[in-house]
Motif scaffolding. Structure first.
Motif, mmCIF file in Angstrom:
data_model
loop_
_atom_site.group_PDB
_atom_site.id
_atom_site.type_symbol
_atom_site.label_atom_id
_atom_site.label_comp_id
_atom_site.label_asym_id
_atom_site.label_seq_id
_atom_site.Cartn_x
_atom_site.Cartn_y
_atom_site.Cartn_z
ATOM 1 N N LEU A 402 0.750 -1.327 -0.292
ATOM 2 C CA LEU A 402 -0.011 0.003 -0.017
ATOM 3 C C LEU A 402 1.002 1.354 -0.095
ATOM 4 N N VAL A 403 0.597 2.232 -0.928
ATOM 5 C CA VAL A 403 1.373 3.432 -1.009
ATOM 6 C C VAL A 403 0.346 4.331 -1.203
ATOM 7 N N LEU A 404 0.788 5.736 -0.410
ATOM 8 C CA LEU A 404 -0.508 6.830 -0.644
ATOM 9 C C LEU A 404 -0.932 7.093 -1.943
ATOM 10 N N GLY A 405 -2.211 7.102 -2.143
ATOM 11 C CA GLY A 405 -2.765 7.394 -3.523
ATOM 12 C C GLY A 405 -2.963 6.487 -4.365
ATOM 13 N N LYS A 406 -2.270 4.902 -4.039
ATOM 14 C CA LYS A 406 -2.443 3.684 -4.610
ATOM 15 C C LYS A 406 -3.349 2.799 -4.088
ATOM 16 N N ARG A 407 -3.368 1.739 -4.566
ATOM 17 C CA ARG A 407 -4.130 0.634 -4.581
ATOM 18 C C ARG A 407 -3.497 -0.709 -4.138
ATOM 19 N N VAL A 408 -4.294 -1.293 -3.133
ATOM 20 C CA VAL A 408 -3.557 -2.673 -2.937
ATOM 21 C C VAL A 408 -4.954 -3.389 -2.434
ATOM 22 N N ARG A 409 -4.756 -4.771 -2.625
ATOM 23 C CA ARG A 409 -6.049 -5.942 -2.267
ATOM 24 C C ARG A 409 -5.670 -6.201 -0.854
ATOM 25 N N LEU A 410 -6.765 -6.114 -0.090
ATOM 26 C CA LEU A 410 -6.468 -6.889 1.262
ATOM 27 C C LEU A 410 -7.036 -8.325 0.852
ATOM 28 N N ARG A 411 -6.018 -9.210 1.480
ATOM 29 C CA ARG A 411 -6.105 -10.697 1.202
ATOM 30 C C ARG A 411 -7.533 -11.122 1.538
ATOM 31 N N ASN A 412 -8.002 -11.849 0.688
ATOM 32 C CA ASN A 412 -9.423 -12.451 0.836
ATOM 33 C C ASN A 412 -10.712 -11.262 0.515
ATOM 34 N N ALA A 413 -10.259 -10.000 0.527
ATOM 35 C CA ALA A 413 -11.313 -8.944 0.724
ATOM 36 C C ALA A 413 -11.187 -7.949 -0.055
ATOM 37 N N TYR A 414 -11.563 -6.951 0.090
ATOM 38 C CA TYR A 414 -11.620 -5.419 -0.812
ATOM 39 C C TYR A 414 -10.323 -5.214 -1.172
ATOM 40 N N VAL A 415 -10.354 -4.441 -2.402
ATOM 41 C CA VAL A 415 -9.194 -3.443 -2.819
ATOM 42 C C VAL A 415 -9.511 -2.251 -2.074
ATOM 43 N N ILE A 416 -8.397 -1.453 -1.575
ATOM 44 C CA ILE A 416 -8.448 -0.328 -0.789
ATOM 45 C C ILE A 416 -7.753 0.827 -1.458
ATOM 46 N N GLU A 417 -7.718 2.074 -1.265
ATOM 47 C CA GLU A 417 -6.849 2.919 -1.760
ATOM 48 C C GLU A 417 -6.444 3.804 -0.640
ATOM 49 N N ALA A 418 -5.393 4.286 -0.543
ATOM 50 C CA ALA A 418 -4.816 5.062 0.876
ATOM 51 C C ALA A 418 -4.840 6.495 0.121
ATOM 52 N N GLU A 419 -5.368 7.158 1.194
ATOM 53 C CA GLU A 419 -5.866 8.513 0.745
ATOM 54 C C GLU A 419 -5.075 9.739 1.713
ATOM 55 N N SER A 420 -4.607 9.450 2.823
ATOM 56 C CA SER A 420 -3.897 10.270 3.879
ATOM 57 C C SER A 420 -3.465 9.565 5.009
ATOM 58 N N VAL A 421 -2.466 10.369 5.813
ATOM 59 C CA VAL A 421 -2.090 9.755 6.956
ATOM 60 C C VAL A 421 -2.322 10.585 8.182
ATOM 61 N N LEU A 422 -2.100 10.240 9.075
ATOM 62 C CA LEU A 422 -2.360 10.796 10.558
ATOM 63 C C LEU A 422 -0.970 10.531 11.266
ATOM 64 N N ARG A 423 -0.278 11.737 11.669
ATOM 65 C CA ARG A 423 1.093 11.522 12.130
ATOM 66 C C ARG A 423 1.266 11.706 13.808
ATOM 67 N N ASP A 424 2.084 11.133 14.455
ATOM 68 C CA ASP A 424 2.363 11.848 15.877
ATOM 69 C C ASP A 424 3.290 13.058 15.778
ATOM 70 N N GLU A 425 3.484 13.342 16.826
ATOM 71 C CA GLU A 425 4.199 14.579 17.324
ATOM 72 C C GLU A 425 5.649 14.635 16.242
ATOM 73 N N LYS A 426 6.300 13.469 16.393
ATOM 74 C CA LYS A 426 7.631 13.317 15.889
ATOM 75 C C LYS A 426 7.452 13.077 14.233
ATOM 76 N N GLY A 427 6.193 13.212 13.608
ATOM 77 C CA GLY A 427 5.924 12.686 12.219
ATOM 78 C C GLY A 427 5.961 11.390 11.933
ATOM 79 N N GLY A 428 5.862 10.543 12.520
ATOM 80 C CA GLY A 428 5.727 9.208 12.312
ATOM 81 C C GLY A 428 4.316 8.834 11.892
ATOM 82 N N VAL A 429 4.018 8.054 10.896
ATOM 83 C CA VAL A 429 2.516 7.708 10.574
ATOM 84 C C VAL A 429 1.921 6.775 11.566
ATOM 85 N N VAL A 430 0.840 7.348 12.005
ATOM 86 C CA VAL A 430 0.019 6.396 13.132
ATOM 87 C C VAL A 430 -1.218 5.672 12.541
#
Ligand code: ATP
Ligand code: MG
Length: 553
Positions: A402-430
């Motif tokens: 999974l990459v921001l703006g791209k699609r991936v299939r969740l095994r046995n389930a739906y295809v999803i598309e990543a749109e945005s991220v939430l970060r902690d204070e240090k900038g890490g993706v949470v």
């Protein structure tokens, strides 16, 4: 079960049966109860029980319990459990060398009466000096010409407890100049003021391996006494004793090469050190090459037996690549393990367009080719976990997850598309926010934009938290034991990693201890035999999906 082994031992046994030298094949597996059985013993077990089975004979389990100090009841019980677990059943009751102590003693007296045994008072150091070397003959002990009457008297006083340990021994009178060191008046009995786990304080003297083994074989009517190559030089002594004692049967000894797997130590003394020094958590620590350890790690008896067949039985002592055992377990589990999903390093994904109170039950197969393993139900919810390693904000085309703006299939389930991220204070993706591509369970997206890869996932609402213990090889050197190597210098510092916050699909919590699975994309895992419960699931990693040792994962 196993196919008929074809090896030099089978050839010998087959010829003895065909020529009528032997009516019924009787073999034995003779462990000393001074530790747990290991993978090398599995080879010996499969050779002895396997040959007996293939030739319509039977195989005894005999504890070679002639060293009371290091032996315990715990080992006796563990060994029986391990032999049964491997899938073998011994003939009749378990046997003990110690139950033959009186007979062995009577035979020792008989040797002395024939003038073929004597009590020797040399200290251990003196005896070593008298023994000579490989290139120099030994010298006769000054006690060698004691009279028969003196010897009988001293032997009975040894057994009566009149002497201290090391003060006297009983030796065979053979030949101090024999090129075979084992024939230079070998020790038959030693004084040991120790309480024996079977015979208590009845005996003060204990027979050596050499004096005990062949005679025990004779008592049990063993036809072929199969052992490992280090006993080859003992064979003339084995035969000498049988020739000079009034035994009812004349077993013959045959030797094969020990199994030495790479990256492994198989000396019981060294394994005991690992346990006693708490380098591992016990004899059944999943990193140990013991059968109890391999079992707890998730190795199956089938895979271990297959490995023993695969490596053959020869008269050479080479090192066997441990990857062959790993191959055998992968092959077995690929066939037999139900599939499941487990996220080891969870990263939350929120599906912004999926209703918060909806649980969609998706059905998935328990195994790609085995319908008997049934279907499983995967609850699909707005909040999921994926593995942190399966998401990147940016990536090149080789990264099929999974990459921001791209699609991936969740095994046995739906295809999803990543749109945005939430970060902690240090900038890490949470948290990753994504949308569901509608109507894509088992189908490609209607708009034709297909995902590049498939990743595994677990519902953050319905999934269960689990402890997962990731095991790796205990030693990072191919021959931890070789030459001047000190095996303790070659311990793999990352042989155990405990993940306390893994997430499993809910059905996996109901696993029974020792049930094994393929966690898709991660490898093979087993519900821990002792610690797993539905409320606190604990899984051990058995092995990865492919051999990645040395690739620096
Ligand atoms: P130790 O390490 O204490 O010297 P051992 O390995 O000889 O002991 P035993 O309990 O005497 O252990 O072994 C029982 C049987 O298993 C013996 O017949 C022995 O030859 C066999 N055996 C032990 N280790 C191996 C091995 N690595 N490969 C094949 N057979 C083995
Ligand atoms: Mg031994």
């Amino acid at each position: 079960m196993d196919s008929t082994p074809t090896n030099f031992l089978q050839t010998i046994i087959g010829e003895d049966l065909a020529a009528g030298r032997v009516d019924k094949v009787v073999l034995r597996f003779p462990p000393e109860p001074n530790g747990y059985l290991h993978i090398g013993h599995a080879k010996s077990i499969s050779v002895n029980f396997g040959l007996a089975e293939a030739n319509g004979g039977h195989c005894n389990l005999r504890f070679d319990d002639t060293n009371p100090e290091k032996e315990t009841q715990e080992y006796i019980e563990a060994i029986q459990e391990d032999v049964r677990w491997l899938g073998y059943e011994w003939s009749g009751e378990v046997r003990y060398a110690s139950s033959y102590f009186q007979q062995l003693y009577d035979w020792a007296v008989e040797l002395v009466e024939q003038g073929k045994g004597y009590v020797c008072d040399l200290s251990a150091d003196e005896a070593r000096e008298y023994r000579g070397t490989l290139t120099e003959p030994g010298r006769d002990s000054p006690y060698r010409e004691r009279t028969i009457a003196d010897n009988l008297n001293l032997l009975s006083r040894m057994q009566a407890g009149e002497f201290k340990e090391g003060e006297r021994v009983l030796r065979a009178k053979i030949d101090m100049s024999s090129p075979n060191m084992n024939l230079r008046d070998p020790i038959l009995y030693r004084i040991r003021h120790a309480t024996h786990h079977q015979t208590g304080d009845e005996w003060v003297i204990y027979p050596t391996y050499d004096f005990a083994h062949g005679q025990e074989d004779a008592i049990e009517g063993i036809t072929h006494s199969i052992c490992t190559l280090e006993f080859e030089d003992h064979r003339p002594l084995y035969n000498w004793l049988l020739e000079h004692l009034p035994v009812d049967s004349r077993p013959k000894q045959y030797e094969f090469g020990r199994l030495n797997p790479s990256y492994t130590v198989t000396s019981k003394r060294k394994l005991r050190t690992l346990v006693e020094d708490k380098i591992v958590a016990g004899w059944d620590d999943p990193r140990m090459p013991t059968l109890a350890g391999l079992r707890r790690r998730g190795y199956t008896a089938t895979a271990i037996r297959r490995f023993c067949d695969m490596i053959g039985t020869t008269r050479s002592d080479g090192v066997v690549d441990i990857a062959m055992l790993e191959f055998a377990i992968r092959e077995d589990l690929n066939e037999s393990a139900a599939r499941g999903m487990c996220v080891l390093n969870p990263l939350k994904v929120v599906l912004t367009d999926f209703p918060a109170d909806t649980v969609e039950e998706i059905s998935a197969s328990g195994h790609p080719s085995r319908e008997d393993l049934g279907q499983r139900v995967l609850p699909f919810t707005r909040e999921l976990f994926i593995d942190a390693a399966d998401f990147r904000e940016e990536a090149n085309k080789k990264y099929k997850r999974l990459v921001l703006g791209k699609r991936v299939r969740l095994r046995n389930a739906y295809v999803i598309e990543a749109e945005s991220v939430l970060r902690d204070e240090k900038g890490g993706v949470v948290e990753v926010h994504a949308r569901v591509v509608p109507d894509t369970v088992g189908k490609d997206p209607a708009d034709g934009v297909k995902p590049k890869g498939v990743i595994h996932w677990v519902s953050a609402v319905r999934g269960k938290r689990a402890e997962v213990r990731i095991y790796d090889r205990l030693f990072n050197d191919e021959a931890p034991d070789k030459g001047d190597n000190n095996y303790l210098d070659h311990l793999n510092p990352t042989s155990l990693t405990v993940i306390e916050n893994a997430w499993i699909e809910p059905g996996l919590a109901a696993a029974v201890p020792e049930q094994y699975f393929q966690f898709e994309r991660e490898g093979y895992f087993v519900a821990d035999r002792h610690d797993h419960t539905p409320d606190k699931p604990v899984f051990n990693k058995t092995i990865g999906l492919r051999d990645t040792w040395g690739e620096g994962r």
